[in-house]
Design an enzyme around this catalytic site. Structure first.
Site, PDB file in Angstrom:
ATOM      1  N   CYS A 101      -4.824  -2.699   1.288  1.00  0.00           N
ATOM      2  CA  CYS A 101      -5.335  -3.107   2.596  1.00  0.00           C
ATOM      3  C   CYS A 101      -4.179  -3.113   3.585  1.00  0.00           C
ATOM      4  O   CYS A 101      -3.187  -3.823   3.393  1.00  0.00           O
ATOM      5  CB  CYS A 101      -5.969  -4.493   2.503  1.00  0.00           C
ATOM      6  SG  CYS A 101      -6.593  -5.112   4.082  1.00  0.00           S
ATOM      7  N   VAL A 102      -4.316  -2.311   4.625  1.00  0.00           N
ATOM      8  CA  VAL A 102      -3.333  -2.258   5.705  1.00  0.00           C
ATOM      9  C   VAL A 102      -4.060  -2.680   6.978  1.00  0.00           C
ATOM     10  O   VAL A 102      -4.969  -1.988   7.433  1.00  0.00           O
ATOM     11  CB  VAL A 102      -2.742  -0.838   5.873  1.00  0.00           C
ATOM     12  CG1 VAL A 102      -1.655  -0.838   6.933  1.00  0.00           C
ATOM     13  CG2 VAL A 102      -2.223  -0.300   4.548  1.00  0.00           C
ATOM     14  N   ILE A 103      -3.677  -3.825   7.508  1.00  0.00           N
ATOM     15  CA  ILE A 103      -4.333  -4.364   8.705  1.00  0.00           C
ATOM     16  C   ILE A 103      -3.546  -3.946   9.944  1.00  0.00           C
ATOM     17  O   ILE A 103      -2.321  -4.077   9.987  1.00  0.00           O
ATOM     18  CB  ILE A 103      -4.464  -5.895   8.616  1.00  0.00           C
ATOM     19  CG1 ILE A 103      -5.325  -6.267   7.400  1.00  0.00           C
ATOM     20  CG2 ILE A 103      -5.054  -6.476   9.900  1.00  0.00           C
ATOM     21  CD1 ILE A 103      -5.414  -7.750   7.103  1.00  0.00           C
TER      22      ILE A 103
ATOM     23  N   ARG B 193     -15.311  -6.223   4.208  1.00  0.00           N
ATOM     24  CA  ARG B 193     -15.368  -5.021   3.381  1.00  0.00           C
ATOM     25  C   ARG B 193     -14.817  -5.255   1.980  1.00  0.00           C
ATOM     26  O   ARG B 193     -14.685  -4.319   1.184  1.00  0.00           O
ATOM     27  CB  ARG B 193     -14.595  -3.898   4.070  1.00  0.00           C
ATOM     28  CG  ARG B 193     -15.334  -3.401   5.314  1.00  0.00           C
ATOM     29  CD  ARG B 193     -14.431  -2.748   6.334  1.00  0.00           C
ATOM     30  NE  ARG B 193     -15.209  -2.267   7.460  1.00  0.00           N
ATOM     31  CZ  ARG B 193     -15.647  -3.043   8.472  1.00  0.00           C
ATOM     32  NH1 ARG B 193     -15.393  -4.353   8.460  1.00  0.00           N
ATOM     33  NH2 ARG B 193     -16.350  -2.532   9.455  1.00  0.00           N
TER      34      ARG B 193
ATOM     35  N   HIS C 225       3.552   0.926  12.958  1.00  0.00           N
ATOM     36  CA  HIS C 225       3.779   0.851  11.514  1.00  0.00           C
ATOM     37  C   HIS C 225       2.487   1.156  10.748  1.00  0.00           C
ATOM     38  O   HIS C 225       2.489   1.898   9.764  1.00  0.00           O
ATOM     39  CB  HIS C 225       4.304  -0.549  11.152  1.00  0.00           C
ATOM     40  CG  HIS C 225       4.562  -0.763   9.710  1.00  0.00           C
ATOM     41  ND1 HIS C 225       5.643  -0.219   9.061  1.00  0.00           N
ATOM     42  CD2 HIS C 225       3.876  -1.468   8.782  1.00  0.00           C
ATOM     43  CE1 HIS C 225       5.612  -0.578   7.794  1.00  0.00           C
ATOM     44  NE2 HIS C 225       4.546  -1.342   7.598  1.00  0.00           N
TER      45      HIS C 225
ATOM     46  N   SER D 183       0.814  -1.219   0.000  1.00  0.00           N
ATOM     47  CA  SER D 183       0.000   0.000   0.000  1.00  0.00           C
ATOM     48  C   SER D 183       0.843   1.263   0.000  1.00  0.00           C
ATOM     49  O   SER D 183       0.455   2.276  -0.574  1.00  0.00           O
ATOM     50  CB  SER D 183      -0.957  -0.005   1.200  1.00  0.00           C
ATOM     51  OG  SER D 183      -1.952  -0.987   1.009  1.00  0.00           O
TER      52      SER D 183
ATOM     53  N   THR E 288       2.338  -2.817  16.180  1.00  0.00           N
ATOM     54  CA  THR E 288       3.239  -1.668  16.245  1.00  0.00           C
ATOM     55  C   THR E 288       2.597  -0.457  15.582  1.00  0.00           C
ATOM     56  O   THR E 288       1.540  -0.556  14.971  1.00  0.00           O
ATOM     57  CB  THR E 288       4.572  -1.971  15.532  1.00  0.00           C
ATOM     58  OG1 THR E 288       4.323  -2.089  14.122  1.00  0.00           O
ATOM     59  CG2 THR E 288       5.201  -3.253  16.067  1.00  0.00           C
TER      60      THR E 288
ATOM     61  N   GLU F 229       3.348   1.895  -1.682  1.00  0.00           N
ATOM     62  CA  GLU F 229       3.744   2.192  -3.057  1.00  0.00           C
ATOM     63  C   GLU F 229       2.575   2.640  -3.942  1.00  0.00           C
ATOM     64  O   GLU F 229       2.768   2.992  -5.107  1.00  0.00           O
ATOM     65  CB  GLU F 229       4.433   0.965  -3.676  1.00  0.00           C
ATOM     66  CG  GLU F 229       5.789   0.649  -3.078  1.00  0.00           C
ATOM     67  CD  GLU F 229       5.720  -0.047  -1.708  1.00  0.00           C
ATOM     68  OE1 GLU F 229       6.661   0.117  -0.914  1.00  0.00           O
ATOM     69  OE2 GLU F 229       4.711  -0.748  -1.439  1.00  0.00           O
TER      70      GLU F 229
ATOM     71  N   PHE G 129      -9.027   6.856  -3.136  1.00  0.00           N
ATOM     72  CA  PHE G 129      -8.489   6.111  -1.994  1.00  0.00           C
ATOM     73  C   PHE G 129      -9.391   4.907  -1.730  1.00  0.00           C
ATOM     74  O   PHE G 129     -10.401   5.013  -1.042  1.00  0.00           O
ATOM     75  CB  PHE G 129      -8.447   7.035  -0.767  1.00  0.00           C
ATOM     76  CG  PHE G 129      -7.830   6.426   0.465  1.00  0.00           C
ATOM     77  CD1 PHE G 129      -6.463   6.445   0.651  1.00  0.00           C
ATOM     78  CD2 PHE G 129      -8.627   5.842   1.441  1.00  0.00           C
ATOM     79  CE1 PHE G 129      -5.889   5.913   1.796  1.00  0.00           C
ATOM     80  CE2 PHE G 129      -8.063   5.300   2.595  1.00  0.00           C
ATOM     81  CZ  PHE G 129      -6.691   5.332   2.766  1.00  0.00           C
TER      82      PHE G 129
END
Length: 158
Positions: free
Chosen positions: A89-91, A136, A97, A65, A95, A67, A122
């Protein structure tokens, strides 16, 4: 609006303009590919449903994501591309991050849109866990890919 109150795949199709000559770039993150492939499928089906010709849809993959912004910029700088859809998708992890990546991607995509004066959408999920992502990406809350595609279509009709 909270996803739990509205399906991502439900939208108004009032006042849509002809999309038969419009060209779309779709940038898809390879990270969490089970999710991003489902998002891509939703976006593609929605574009086709609304008259976009398959040969006017250009897909490019990026590793993650983070990039998406640069991938979007490479497509947006092409005069023939009318809109770019970014799917990722960023789960949430253990941390910070997650926070840094989500913030960078949101700002990066916004900046590309403003720089090239064209819709750069987006379509990135930011769930707390895998199940929320699945919900989703074609699950009980619809598909964010559908929502991203219809957003691009509506912005081109602005």
């Amino acid at each position: 609006m909270a996803t739990s109150l509205k399906s991502l795949s439900q939208y108004s199709d009032k006042n849509l303009v002809d999309m038969s000559t419009k060209k779309f770039g779709i940038v898809v993150s390879e990270w969490n590919d089970e999710i991003t492939e489902a998002l891509y499928k939703g976006a593609l089906e929605t574009l086709l449903k609304h008259g976009v010709k398959k040969y006017n849809i250009f897909r490019k993959n990026v590793p993650g994501s983070f990039e998406l912004s640069l991938g979007a910029q490479w497509l947006a700088q092409l005069d023939e591309i009318d809109a770019v859809i970014c799917l990722g998708c960023v789960i949430q992890g253990e941390t910070r991050h997650f926070d840094f990546i989500c913030d960078a991607v949101a700002h990066g995509i916004t900046n590309v849109s403003l720089k090239y004066n064209k819709p750069v959408i987006f379509g990135v999920l930011t769930p707390n866990n895998q199940q929320q992502a699945l919900d989703r990406a074609g699950g009980k809350h619809g598909n964010k890919g559908d929502e991203a595609a219809i957003t691009a279509i509506k912005m081109l009709g602005f």
